[in-house]
Design a protein around this motif. Structure first.
Motif, PDB file in Angstrom:
ATOM      1  N   ILE A  18       0.836  -1.209   0.000  1.00 18.68           N
ATOM      2  CA  ILE A  18       0.000   0.000   0.000  1.00 18.68           C
ATOM      3  C   ILE A  18       0.867   1.254   0.000  1.00 18.68           C
ATOM      4  CG2 ILE A  18      -1.636   1.313   1.399  1.00 18.68           C
ATOM      5  CD1 ILE A  18      -2.810  -1.410   2.250  1.00 18.68           C
ATOM      6  N   PHE A  19       1.924   1.270   0.807  1.00 14.33           N
ATOM      7  CA  PHE A  19       2.802   2.437   0.864  1.00 14.33           C
ATOM      8  C   PHE A  19       3.521   2.662  -0.463  1.00 14.33           C
ATOM      9  CE2 PHE A  19       7.001   4.295   1.806  1.00 14.33           C
ATOM     10  CZ  PHE A  19       6.581   5.519   2.296  1.00 14.33           C
ATOM     11  N   TRP A  22       1.160   4.039  -3.010  1.00 14.66           N
ATOM     12  CA  TRP A  22       0.906   5.460  -2.787  1.00 14.66           C
ATOM     13  C   TRP A  22       2.080   6.306  -3.275  1.00 14.66           C
ATOM     14  CZ3 TRP A  22       3.436   8.513   1.095  1.00 14.66           C
ATOM     15  CH2 TRP A  22       2.951   9.810   1.176  1.00 14.66           C
ATOM     16  N   ARG A  23       3.303   5.870  -2.931  1.00 12.68           N
ATOM     17  CA  ARG A  23       4.481   6.629  -3.349  1.00 12.68           C
ATOM     18  C   ARG A  23       4.689   6.565  -4.861  1.00 12.68           C
ATOM     19  NH1 ARG A  23       8.208   9.088   0.276  1.00 12.68           N
ATOM     20  NH2 ARG A  23       9.153   9.511  -1.736  1.00 12.68           N
ATOM     21  N   ARG A  26       2.298   9.015  -6.925  1.00 15.02           N
ATOM     22  CA  ARG A  26       2.397  10.468  -6.777  1.00 15.02           C
ATOM     23  C   ARG A  26       2.951  11.094  -8.048  1.00 15.02           C
ATOM     24  NH1 ARG A  26       5.530  11.775  -1.508  1.00 15.02           N
ATOM     25  NH2 ARG A  26       4.914  13.864  -2.102  1.00 15.02           N
ATOM     26  N   TRP A  39       9.432   2.613  -6.795  1.00 14.64           N
ATOM     27  CA  TRP A  39       8.271   2.303  -5.954  1.00 14.64           C
ATOM     28  C   TRP A  39       7.296   1.359  -6.633  1.00 14.64           C
ATOM     29  CZ3 TRP A  39       8.897   2.907  -1.131  1.00 14.64           C
ATOM     30  CH2 TRP A  39       9.664   3.940  -0.633  1.00 14.64           C
TER      31      TRP A  39
END
Length: 67
Positions: A18-19, A22-23, A26, A39
């Motif tokens: 999930i992290f 998200w990264r 972006r 990422w």
């Protein structure tokens, strides 16, 4: 591998997936320079690990019978 260990491995792998998603999603900020951490690739690898751990949980629960 026991169910406890499998679930303990699945929690950080899911959080990393999930992290990293998200990264990786972006927008690009050219003033800070290029991204040095891949990422999206990290998200792909941790997602594959979560999928394998889900299959293992299914095998432990008897949903999937090994041939």
């Amino acid at each position: 591998m026991s169910m406890t260990l499998t679930l303990l491995l699945m929690a950080p792998a899911t959080a990393l997936m999930i992290f990293a998603g998200w990264r990786g999603g972006r927008p690009l900020d050219l003033t800070r320079g290029p991204r040095m951490v891949p990422w999206r690739f990290i998200m792909l690898l941790s997602g594959a690990l979560v999928a394998l751990l889900l299959i293992h949980v299914g095998a432990l629960l008897g949903v999937i019978r090994p041939q």
